[in-house]
Design an enzyme around this catalytic site. Structure first.
Site, PDB file in Angstrom:
ATOM      1  CE1 TYR A  51      -3.456   2.758   0.434  1.00  0.00           C
ATOM      2  CE2 TYR A  51      -2.088   3.524   2.255  1.00  0.00           C
ATOM      3  CZ  TYR A  51      -3.117   3.733   1.362  1.00  0.00           C
ATOM      4  OH  TYR A  51      -3.808   4.913   1.385  1.00  0.00           O
ATOM      5  CG  HIS A  81      -4.797  13.895  -1.906  1.00  0.00           C
ATOM      6  ND1 HIS A  81      -4.985  13.141  -3.042  1.00  0.00           N
ATOM      7  CD2 HIS A  81      -5.060  13.064  -0.856  1.00  0.00           C
ATOM      8  CE1 HIS A  81      -5.334  11.911  -2.696  1.00  0.00           C
ATOM      9  NE2 HIS A  81      -5.383  11.838  -1.384  1.00  0.00           N
ATOM     10  CG  ASN A 193      -1.135   9.150   5.263  1.00  0.00           C
ATOM     11  OD1 ASN A 193      -1.072   7.943   5.320  1.00  0.00           O
ATOM     12  ND2 ASN A 193      -2.200   9.767   4.791  1.00  0.00           N
ATOM     13  CE1 TYR A 278     -20.286  31.297  45.045  1.00  0.00           C
ATOM     14  CE2 TYR A 278     -21.048  30.105  43.111  1.00  0.00           C
ATOM     15  CZ  TYR A 278     -21.058  30.300  44.474  1.00  0.00           C
ATOM     16  OH  TYR A 278     -21.833  29.499  45.266  1.00  0.00           O
ATOM     17  NE  ARG A 281     -17.498  33.758  47.508  1.00  0.00           N
ATOM     18  CZ  ARG A 281     -18.201  32.695  47.901  1.00  0.00           C
ATOM     19  NH1 ARG A 281     -17.585  31.626  48.356  1.00  0.00           N
ATOM     20  NH2 ARG A 281     -19.511  32.717  47.841  1.00  0.00           N
ATOM     21  CG  PHE A 327      -3.664   8.310   9.178  1.00  0.00           C
ATOM     22  CD1 PHE A 327      -5.023   8.276   9.432  1.00  0.00           C
ATOM     23  CD2 PHE A 327      -3.084   7.197   8.587  1.00  0.00           C
ATOM     24  CE1 PHE A 327      -5.791   7.175   9.110  1.00  0.00           C
ATOM     25  CE2 PHE A 327      -3.844   6.085   8.271  1.00  0.00           C
ATOM     26  CZ  PHE A 327      -5.213   6.068   8.534  1.00  0.00           C
ATOM     27  CD  GLU A 412      -9.624   8.250   3.926  1.00  0.00           C
ATOM     28  OE1 GLU A 412     -10.132   9.382   3.847  1.00  0.00           O
ATOM     29  OE2 GLU A 412      -8.683   7.880   3.191  1.00  0.00           O
TER      30      GLU A 412
END
Length: 512
Positions: A51, A81, A193, A278, A281, A327, A412
């Site tokens: 791969y 990409h 990646n 609040y 303090r 990744f 994915e």
């Protein structure tokens, strides 16, 4: 600066973020880099499908690519990409991307040649900023789109941002005598990646928020004195019983900031208020908890900046190439979401302090901090601005990590959304800086009504710093420019020297 792969410190990352640091990979890393590259080159010459080396990507992993097309495969990967949109990422973010990607590849588990790392560093050291659109990553299978744009510039096909203008990468590289990178097997995949964009964005926010949080401590203490609040809630014994480290450290800072205040001394006797609200303090409990979250996030991000997060990973000792999921940016997403909550809370309690100051029934100061209320509105609408910003941050703080949209035809099928989780922190920080700028103006105005009494030396220094840029407000005037100036001082770290003057200042930003 010598980059030791796997051993970058937070201080080194902050120096890279600031710029002006030439980088060099530790020569001791070279044998591991070469060994992993040899494993990939052997796989590329072999017949077995591997791969990312001789197959397609994602859902196309079953498609075998011929040896003649392996270089084209990697180049096409980067081109296809590079589909990001939005404004370009800021230069400090891109510097961190270049440096952390180089350091990750140099750990010797990615299978790239030394020239790939050398090119990343050459671009960084020349002060060049690849044009990287800010939107388009879901934070799994790596920050694919933004990293592709970064790499595309290294190939001479993308763009660089030079003096605010986009310029063709080939021309910019030629001017700087940097040879465009030519990719071989797996190198494009190794470059894109990874979690370097989301991590860089989160580190960018961590570094940007540091002076804002430091300012919040000083301004919050100034508000305590303006409202003639008690210093009892900052007693060390209270916080020791709880044991939360951030709370203990913040309380110590408040004690030191308030020590020696004549304003406090003037009403230790005869004050009929039993407890402060609040927002005064509980500052150690609230801001201290935020500090603990930021410290944890710093630890996660430091680990991630040193990590190997591409795929598949190469183990040269036995020649293995193993596909996994490093990744996936879930650690970054969750850390960024924790940072978002902390940032929002620092702003939220500051907004409450402003509301308290303008409410005469609580602060015992003139209504809306003006001597002639009615004719003058004072800080009435300045508080409205602070409230609107605190509300914006509540929406922005919604966790990004709980969302997931499947991509790549369901290959994915769970993603982290880490890149947006980190990117949305910057507008939140800007909102908090504006809230604190308004509080600083309001607290300083409250101090004016208590004169001739004086606060502590550190808080008088904070008051004087503001008065160099903004006079007291006896009657209504145009305050927007002064809010902008005060917010800029908060961002700049101008109040940091006040904290640095304190005795035994705790190390606020150590990640663990």
């Amino acid at each position: 600066m010598l980059l030791r792969p796997g051993h970058l410190s937070l201080d080194e990352l902050q120096a890279i973020h600031a710029g002006g640091q030439p980088l060099l990979i530790d020569p001791a890393a070279l044998p591991a880099i070469q060994a992993s590259a040899a494993v990939v080159q052997a796989a590329a010459a072999g017949d077995a499908p591997v791969y990312g080396v001789n197959t397609g990507f994602g859902k196309l992993a079953g498609t075998r690519i011929s040896a003649d097309d392996l270089a084209t495969l990697q180049r096409n990967l980067i081109r296809s990409h590079s589909v990001g949109v939005g404004e370009p990422l800021a230069a400090p973010v891109v510097r961190l991307m270049l440096a952390t990607k180089a350091a990750s590849l140099a750990r010797g588990h990615s299978g790239v040649r030394p020239v790939v790392i050398d090119t990343l560093l050459a671009v960084h050291n020349a002060g060049l900023v690849p044009c990287v659109p800010s939107q388009g990553s879901v934070g799994a299978s790596g920050d694919l789109a933004p990293l592709s744009h970064m790499v595309l510039a290294l190939l001479g096909e993308g763009e660089f941002v030079v003096d605010g203008q986009r310029q063709p990468a080939a021309e910019v590289l030629a001017r700087h005598r940097i040879r465009p990178l030519t990719l071989e097997a797996k190198e494009g995949l190794a470059l894109i990646n990874g979690t370097q964009t989301s991590t860089a964005l989160a580190l960018h926010a961590l570094f940007a928020f540091q002076p804002v949080l430091e300012s919040a401590l000083v301004i919050g203490a100034l508000t305590v004195d303006a409202a003639r609040g008690s210093d009892g809630p900052f007693d060390a014994r209270i916080h020791a019983l709880r044991g939360q480290p951030g709370q203990i450290d913040v309380a110590r800072v408040y004690r030191d900031l308030l020590a020696g205040s004549a304003i406090r001394a003037s009403h230790t006797e005869g004050d009929d208020r039993v407890q402060d609200p609040y927002c005064l303090r509980c500052q150690p409990q609230v801001v201290g908890a935020c500090l603990d979250q930021l410290r944890h996030a710093a630890q996660v991000l430091l680990r991630e900046a040193n990590a190997v997060t591409d795929n598949p990973l190469v183990f040269a000792e036995d020649g293995a190439m193993i596909s996994g999921g490093n990744f996936h940016a879930e650690p970054v997403a969750l850390a960024a979401d924790a940072m978002a909550c902390a940032i929002a809370e620092v702003g939220a309690i500051a907004e409450r302090r402003i509301a308290m100051l303008i409410d005469s029934s609580v602060s015992r100061l003139p209504p809306f901090l003006t001597a002639n209320a009615g004719l003058n509105s004072g800080f009435m609408i300045a508080h409205v601005t602070a409230a609107s910003l605190a509300s914006e941050n509540k929406s922005l703080a919604h966790p990004a990590s709980v969302d997931s949209l499947p991509t790549s035809a369901n290959q994915e099928d769970h993603v982290s959304m880490a890149t947006f989780a980190a990117r949305r922190l910057q507008p939140m920080i800007d909102n908090v800086a504006h809230i604190l700028g308004i509080e600083w103006l309001a607290a300083a105005q409250g101090i004016e009504f208590l004169r001739p009494l004086r606060s502590s030396a550190p808080l008088e220094a904070a008051h004087a710093l503001l008065r160099q840029h903004s006079a007291a407000v006896p009657v209504d005037r145009y305050l927007a420019p002064e809010i902008h100036t005060a917010s800029g001082l908060v961002h700049s770290g101008a109040l940091a020297h006040i904290l640095q003057s304190l005795p035994d200042l705790p190390a606020l930003w150590q990640p663990g």
